[in-house]
Design an enzyme around this catalytic site. Structure first.
Site, mmCIF file in Angstrom:
data_model
loop_
_atom_site.group_PDB
_atom_site.id
_atom_site.type_symbol
_atom_site.label_atom_id
_atom_site.label_comp_id
_atom_site.label_asym_id
_atom_site.label_seq_id
_atom_site.Cartn_x
_atom_site.Cartn_y
_atom_site.Cartn_z
ATOM 1 N N LYS A 1 57.272 -79.276 -64.594
ATOM 2 C CA LYS A 1 56.981 -77.954 -65.153
ATOM 3 C C LYS A 1 58.235 -77.372 -65.791
ATOM 4 C CE LYS A 1 55.165 -73.431 -63.714
ATOM 5 N NZ LYS A 1 54.684 -72.649 -62.548
ATOM 6 N N SER B 1 50.577 -70.687 -63.123
ATOM 7 C CA SER B 1 51.352 -70.941 -64.321
ATOM 8 C C SER B 1 51.685 -72.416 -64.532
ATOM 9 C CB SER B 1 52.651 -70.120 -64.267
ATOM 10 O OG SER B 1 53.432 -70.471 -63.141
ATOM 11 N N SER C 1 50.509 -70.405 -58.381
ATOM 12 C CA SER C 1 50.654 -71.129 -59.645
ATOM 13 C C SER C 1 50.543 -72.642 -59.562
ATOM 14 C CB SER C 1 51.987 -70.757 -60.306
ATOM 15 O OG SER C 1 51.946 -69.435 -60.770
#
Length: 485
Positions: A93, A168, A192
Site C-alpha cells: 500500500k 483505504s 482500512s
C-alpha cells in the site's frame, strides 16, 4: 481472466499462475512445476489488466520485480531459497515506504517524496524472499474508507466496476480479488484493511496494535494511536503466512511489541469448546437486511462446526463515534499534516480538508477526555472476553456503494454519518487495539461480497486463524471470483 485450469498431467496453465495461493506457489517452486520468473510475468500481466479496469496501481515496480524473480528462480533451482516467501509476489500500500519508490500516500503534497529506506514490514518481506511488485492505491493519508485520491483517482471494485473497492487499502484488496498475485500489505486506522477486504471478497487481518511495526515511514503518521499494518490475501493460510513474516519487533516504532516470532496453524478443525459471542449490530447500529441475513447464516455455520454461540454479547452506546472516535482520529489526522500549512492542502479533496479542520478544532481537553472514554471501551471488551473466547459481527453494515462516493448516509431507512457511520464494526476495534479479521461469508442481492468480522483478545491472532480456517473449509469462497475481461 478465466477460472483456473489444471491440465491432466497436473501442470498449471501458465496464464493462471497469478491466481494461485502463496502456499501453492511455494509448492510449485519446490517441485519445479514453474519458476518465480514464470509467476512474476503472469502477475505483472494481471496487474496491468486490472489496473486498466479498476485503477489499483500507483507505482509499478515491474523491472525490479523481474530481477528479483530471476534471483529467486536461481535460488530455487539450486535448492537454496533464502526465506519462507522466496519468489512470492506481494504488493505494498502506498502509505508504506519502499526504498526508491515514490510514497505519494494519495497526497498531492507528497509528489516529490521518494524514501531511501524500507519500512520494517518491507524489510521483513524482502528478507523472507518476497518480491515487491507495486505500490497500490489509497485515499489521502488513509483518512477515509475508500481508495479515491487526488493523486490516483477512483479505485473500483472488480466485482462491479460501478462500485467502490472500499479503502483505504482499496488497491490492495481489489488486486487480490482480481487475481493479481496472492499477497498484499495494507494498513488499517478505522477499518482500512477490513472494509475493502469485505467489499472485494477477500481475507484481511488487522493484528493486535503493535504486533506489526509501522516504522520507518508510514506517511504521514495519521491515525497515530489507531493505525495497524497487516495482510490481505485470498485464503486464510496465505494471510497467516504473511502475518508470520511481518509480525516482528522494531525499536523504531514506539508501539512495537517485543513478542517472540509467531506461527499460526491454518489447518481446518472443529471449533468444539470455543465460545463465540455474536452481535449483528453492537446493540445500536443500522445494518442492511442482506448483511443481517448473511450474518445469521454465518453464525449458524459456526455453530454447526461445534462453537457455542452466545448471542447479543455486545451492547454499546450510539454516541461512540462522536464522543470517542472523532476527537481522537480527526485530531491525529490534523496533527499529521499540521506542518504542511493551509496552502499545501488546497489540492486535497474537500472532505479531507473538512476532516483536518474539524480535527484542528478539538481542544486538548476534548482529546484527553475521549481517551478516557476509549479506555472504558477497552474495559468493556475485557469484560466481554471473560464470557466468550471470540466475537463475530458483520464486517461492514452495507455492501460496496457507488464508486467515487465518500459513503452512504442512510441504511435501511436510518440516517448514518456518511464518513464512518456505515462501518460501525471496524473502528471500535482500532480504538481498543484488538486483533480482528474479515473473511467472506456471502453475497448480497446484487452479487456483491459480504464479510464476517472475527475479533479475539489481544495477541490471540491464532484463535482468529483457527475460526477463519474452519469457516473457510465449511464455506469455501475461493471458487467465487469476479469476472474480469
Amino acid at each position: 481472466m478465466k477460472a483456473g485450469r489444471v491440465r491432466a498431467d497436473g501442470a498449471i496453465e501458465a496464464n493462471e499462475l497469478a491466481r494461485l495461493a502463496a502456499v501453492e506457489l511455494l509448492e510449485g517452486y519446490r517441485t519445479r512445476r514453474f519458476t518465480p520468473r514464470d509467476v512474476i510475468e503472469d502477475v505483472i500481466s494481471a496487474l496491468e489488466l486490472t489496473n486498466a479496469a479498476c485503477n489499483v496501481v500507483v507505482t509499478p515496480a515491474y523491472e525490479q520485480a523481474r530481477a528479483a524473480a530471476d534471483r529467486a528462480t536461481v535460488a530455487w533451482s539450486s535448492g537454496q531459497p533464502q526465506g519462507k516467501l522466496t519468489g512470492v509476489p506481494v504488493s505494498i500500500k502506498d502509505l508504506v515506504y519502499v526504498a526508491g519508490l515514490p510514497a505519494l500516500g494519495g497526497a498531492p503534497a507528497n509528489k516529490d517524496l521518494v524514501p531511501n529506506v524500507d519500512a520494517a514490514v518491507v524489510s521483513a518481506l524482502k528478507s523472507a524472499g518476497a518480491i515487491v511488485t507495486c505500490k497500490t492505491t489509497t485515499c489521502e493519508s488513509g483518512y477515509k474508507l475508500t481508495a479515491d485520491s487526488p493523486v490516483s483517482g477512483v479505485t473500483r471494485n472488480p466485482w462491479n466496476r460501478d462500485r467502490t473497492s472500499g479503502g483505504s487499502s482499496g488497491g490492495a484488496a481489489a488486486s487480490i480479488a482480481a487475481g493479481c498475485g496472492p499477497l498484499a500489505i495494507g494498513t488499517d486506522g478505522v477499518g482500512s484493511i477490513r472494509v475493502p477486504s469485505a467489499f472485494c471478497g477477500v481475507v484481511g487481518i488487522k493484528p493486535t496494535f503493535g504486533l506489526v511495526p509501522r516504522s520507518p515511514g508510514f506517511s504521514p503518521p495519521s491515525w497515530a494511536s489507531l493505525a495497524h499494518t497487516g495482510p490481505i490475501a485470498r485464503t486464510v493460510a496465505d494471510a497467516a503466512l504473511l502475518l508470520e513474516a511481518v509480525a516482528i519487533h522494531d525499536l523504531r516504532d514506539a508501539a512495537s511489541l517485543p513478542v517472540p516470532a509467531r506461527s499460526f496453524d491454518a489447518t481446518p478443525a472443529k471449533l468444539d469448546g470455543i465460545r463465540i459471542g455474536s452481535s449483528a449490530d453492537f446493540g445500536y447500529a443500522a445494518v442492511a437486511p442482506d448483511i443481517r441475513t448473511a450474518f445469521r447464516s454465518a453464525v449458524e455455520t459456526l455453530g454447526s462446526l461445534g462453537a457455542r454461540i452466545v448471542p447479543d454479547c455486545v451492547q454499546f452506546e450510539p454516541d461512540m463515534l462522536e464522543r470517542i472516535l472523532k476527537p481522537i482520529a480527526y485530531t491525529e489526522q490534523a496533527a499529521a499534516v499540521a506542518a504542511r500549512g493551509a496552502n499545501a492542502l488546497m489540492a486535497s479533496d474537500s472532505d479531507y480538508r473538512d476532516v483536518v479542520a474539524k480535527g484542528a478544532s478539538y481542544s486538548g481537553i476534548e482529546y484527553v477526555e475521549a481517551g478516557y472514554r476509549r479506555n472504558s471501551l477497552r474495559m468493556s471488551f475485557l469484560e466481554i472476553f471473560g464470557k466468550v473466547d471470540a466475537i463475530v459481527t458483520p464486517t461492514v453494515a452495507v455492501t460496496a456503494f457507488p464508486a467515487g462516493a465518500l459513503g452512504v448516509d442512510e441504511i435501511d431507512g436510518v440516517t448514518v454519518d456518511r464518513h464512518l457511520g456505515w462501518s460501525p464494526f471496524s473502528w471500535p476495534i482500532n480504538l481498543t487495539g484488538l486483533p480482528a479479521a474479515t473473511i467472506p461469508c456471502g453475497f448480497d442481492a446484487d452479487g456483491l461480497p459480504i464479510g464476517l468480522q472475527i475479533i479475539a483478545p489481544w495477541l490471540d491472532e491464532g484463535l482468529i486463524v483457527r475460526i477463519a480456517a474452519a469457516f473457510e473449509c465449511a464455506r469455501p469462497w475461493s471458487r467465487f471470483r469476479p469476472r474480469m475481461s
